[in-house]
Motif scaffolding. Structure first.
Motif, PDB file in Angstrom:
ATOM      1  N   LYS A 131       7.339 -53.622  15.607  1.00  0.00           N
ATOM      2  CA  LYS A 131       7.407 -52.867  14.357  1.00  0.00           C
ATOM      3  C   LYS A 131       6.538 -51.612  14.373  1.00  0.00           C
ATOM      4  CE  LYS A 131       8.559 -56.718  11.369  1.00  0.00           C
ATOM      5  NZ  LYS A 131       8.252 -57.396  10.134  1.00  0.00           N
ATOM      6  N   LEU A 132       6.032 -51.220  15.541  1.00  0.00           N
ATOM      7  CA  LEU A 132       5.171 -50.035  15.620  1.00  0.00           C
ATOM      8  C   LEU A 132       5.940 -48.863  16.209  1.00  0.00           C
ATOM      9  CD1 LEU A 132       1.768 -51.411  16.972  1.00  0.00           C
ATOM     10  CD2 LEU A 132       2.249 -50.571  14.703  1.00  0.00           C
ATOM     11  N   SER A 133       5.922 -47.762  15.513  1.00  0.00           N
ATOM     12  CA  SER A 133       6.480 -46.533  16.059  1.00  0.00           C
ATOM     13  C   SER A 133       5.406 -45.935  16.967  1.00  0.00           C
ATOM     14  CB  SER A 133       6.859 -45.570  14.935  1.00  0.00           C
ATOM     15  OG  SER A 133       5.709 -45.128  14.260  1.00  0.00           O
ATOM     16  N   PRO A 134       5.725 -44.988  17.826  1.00  0.00           N
ATOM     17  CA  PRO A 134       4.708 -44.368  18.683  1.00  0.00           C
ATOM     18  C   PRO A 134       3.576 -43.729  17.873  1.00  0.00           C
ATOM     19  CG  PRO A 134       6.900 -43.775  19.454  1.00  0.00           C
ATOM     20  CD  PRO A 134       7.077 -44.525  18.185  1.00  0.00           C
ATOM     21  N   GLN A 135       3.898 -43.177  16.720  1.00  0.00           N
ATOM     22  CA  GLN A 135       2.862 -42.565  15.862  1.00  0.00           C
ATOM     23  C   GLN A 135       1.948 -43.648  15.281  1.00  0.00           C
ATOM     24  OE1 GLN A 135       5.316 -40.515  13.076  1.00  0.00           O
ATOM     25  NE2 GLN A 135       5.503 -38.648  14.346  1.00  0.00           N
ATOM     26  N   ASP A 136       2.562 -44.740  14.820  1.00  0.00           N
ATOM     27  CA  ASP A 136       1.759 -45.846  14.265  1.00  0.00           C
ATOM     28  C   ASP A 136       0.864 -46.451  15.341  1.00  0.00           C
ATOM     29  OD1 ASP A 136       2.811 -45.525  11.746  1.00  0.00           O
ATOM     30  OD2 ASP A 136       4.345 -47.096  11.982  1.00  0.00           O
ATOM     31  N   GLU A 137       1.403 -46.540  16.533  1.00  0.00           N
ATOM     32  CA  GLU A 137       0.628 -47.130  17.622  1.00  0.00           C
ATOM     33  C   GLU A 137      -0.599 -46.278  17.935  1.00  0.00           C
ATOM     34  OE1 GLU A 137       1.206 -48.765  22.163  1.00  0.00           O
ATOM     35  OE2 GLU A 137       2.974 -48.310  20.976  1.00  0.00           O
ATOM     36  N   THR A 138      -0.480 -44.960  17.966  1.00  0.00           N
ATOM     37  CA  THR A 138      -1.640 -44.088  18.212  1.00  0.00           C
ATOM     38  C   THR A 138      -2.651 -44.194  17.064  1.00  0.00           C
ATOM     39  OG1 THR A 138      -0.430 -42.188  17.295  1.00  0.00           O
ATOM     40  CG2 THR A 138      -0.476 -42.404  19.697  1.00  0.00           C
ATOM     41  N   LYS A 139      -2.138 -44.343  15.829  1.00  0.00           N
ATOM     42  CA  LYS A 139      -3.047 -44.517  14.678  1.00  0.00           C
ATOM     43  C   LYS A 139      -3.847 -45.808  14.831  1.00  0.00           C
ATOM     44  CE  LYS A 139      -0.404 -42.023  11.150  1.00  0.00           C
ATOM     45  NZ  LYS A 139       0.367 -42.162   9.907  1.00  0.00           N
ATOM     46  N   TRP A 140      -3.166 -46.884  15.211  1.00  0.00           N
ATOM     47  CA  TRP A 140      -3.837 -48.173  15.373  1.00  0.00           C
ATOM     48  C   TRP A 140      -4.860 -48.114  16.523  1.00  0.00           C
ATOM     49  CZ3 TRP A 140      -4.421 -52.336  12.516  1.00  0.00           C
ATOM     50  CH2 TRP A 140      -3.552 -52.570  11.460  1.00  0.00           C
ATOM     51  N   LEU A 141      -4.495 -47.474  17.606  1.00  0.00           N
ATOM     52  CA  LEU A 141      -5.417 -47.359  18.736  1.00  0.00           C
ATOM     53  C   LEU A 141      -6.654 -46.540  18.360  1.00  0.00           C
ATOM     54  CD1 LEU A 141      -2.923 -46.894  21.706  1.00  0.00           C
ATOM     55  CD2 LEU A 141      -4.335 -48.904  21.190  1.00  0.00           C
ATOM     56  N   LYS A 142      -6.462 -45.465  17.591  1.00  0.00           N
ATOM     57  CA  LYS A 142      -7.598 -44.664  17.122  1.00  0.00           C
ATOM     58  C   LYS A 142      -8.495 -45.490  16.204  1.00  0.00           C
ATOM     59  CE  LYS A 142      -5.691 -39.993  17.418  1.00  0.00           C
ATOM     60  NZ  LYS A 142      -5.273 -38.808  16.661  1.00  0.00           N
ATOM     61  N   LYS A 143      -7.846 -46.269  15.315  1.00  0.00           N
ATOM     62  CA  LYS A 143      -8.594 -47.108  14.377  1.00  0.00           C
ATOM     63  C   LYS A 143      -9.428 -48.134  15.148  1.00  0.00           C
ATOM     64  CE  LYS A 143      -7.931 -50.164  10.406  1.00  0.00           C
ATOM     65  NZ  LYS A 143      -6.975 -50.788   9.503  1.00  0.00           N
ATOM     66  N   ILE A 144      -8.806 -48.761  16.150  1.00  0.00           N
ATOM     67  CA  ILE A 144      -9.519 -49.764  16.950  1.00  0.00           C
ATOM     68  C   ILE A 144     -10.644 -49.106  17.748  1.00  0.00           C
ATOM     69  CG2 ILE A 144      -9.251 -51.355  18.904  1.00  0.00           C
ATOM     70  CD1 ILE A 144      -6.467 -52.043  17.737  1.00  0.00           C
ATOM     71  N   GLU A 145     -10.397 -47.913  18.255  1.00  0.00           N
ATOM     72  CA  GLU A 145     -11.424 -47.183  19.005  1.00  0.00           C
ATOM     73  C   GLU A 145     -12.625 -46.846  18.105  1.00  0.00           C
ATOM     74  OE1 GLU A 145     -11.669 -42.908  21.197  1.00  0.00           O
ATOM     75  OE2 GLU A 145      -9.863 -44.098  21.627  1.00  0.00           O
ATOM     76  N   LYS A 146     -12.353 -46.405  16.871  1.00  0.00           N
ATOM     77  CA  LYS A 146     -13.428 -46.117  15.911  1.00  0.00           C
ATOM     78  C   LYS A 146     -14.225 -47.369  15.582  1.00  0.00           C
ATOM     79  CE  LYS A 146     -11.396 -42.134  13.553  1.00  0.00           C
ATOM     80  NZ  LYS A 146     -10.847 -41.631  12.285  1.00  0.00           N
ATOM     81  N   LEU A 147     -13.507 -48.468  15.418  1.00  0.00           N
ATOM     82  CA  LEU A 147     -14.193 -49.735  15.120  1.00  0.00           C
ATOM     83  C   LEU A 147     -15.061 -50.183  16.306  1.00  0.00           C
ATOM     84  CD1 LEU A 147     -11.407 -51.667  13.171  1.00  0.00           C
ATOM     85  CD2 LEU A 147     -13.572 -50.815  12.259  1.00  0.00           C
TER      86      LEU A 147
END
Length: 158
Positions: A131-147
């Motif tokens: 259910k992840l689009s390429p844009q959503d996936e980059t957002k999630w990866l950035k969020k996880i990286e920030k965390l």
């Protein structure tokens, strides 16, 4: 204050050597149970009553001086104890503050860890379902990286 104390000590040491006693309008000096008048030893010329009265008065003055010294010493010790107590209280407050700071940092670490784990779990779940689009996936990866960065920062504080 230091000057007053040193002057007081000098005066006491001088007065211990010879006690000045005034009796019948005459100024006697008492040194080691000997009585002097104008620098001359008059111990043997005085009658027994006068001699005992002068020596008794000299002893009373010496006792007063001794009591004053003890009182000053006691006062000094009391001040020293109060100062030590204040220092101990300051150290205790500082230790309590440091403990509070560490507890807060630990709480922040726990919170960040929990949030990271939750985000990673949700990301994996969404990715697995597709259910992840390429844009959503980059957002999630950035969020996880920030965390992850926040987690490292929180670990350093602890």
């Amino acid at each position: 204050m230091k000057y007053l104390v040193s002057i007081f000590i000098i005066m006491i040491s001088l007065s211990i050597n010879a006690q000045d006693i005034e009796k019948n309008g005459k100024l006697y000096q008492v040194k080691n149970e000997r009585i002097f008048l104008d620098g001359k030893d008059v111990t043997d010329t005085l009658n027994l009553e006068e001699k005992t009265a002068i020596i008794k008065q000299s002893r009373l003055i010496a006792e007063k001086i001794e009591l004053n010294e003890k009182a000053k010493k006691l006062e000094k010790n009391t001040e020293k104890a109060e100062k030590s107590q204040k220092i101990a209280e300051k150290k205790q407050k500082k230790a309590e503050k440091e403990l509070k700071k560490r507890l807060k940092a630990q709480k922040q670490l726990d919170k960040t860890t929990k949030k990271l784990e939750s985000s990673q779990k949700k990301y994996k779940k969404l990715k697995h379902k597709g259910k992840l689009s390429p844009q959503d996936e980059t957002k999630w990866l950035k969020k996880i990286e920030k965390l992850n960065a926040s987690l490292e920062k929180a670990k350093k504080k602890v």
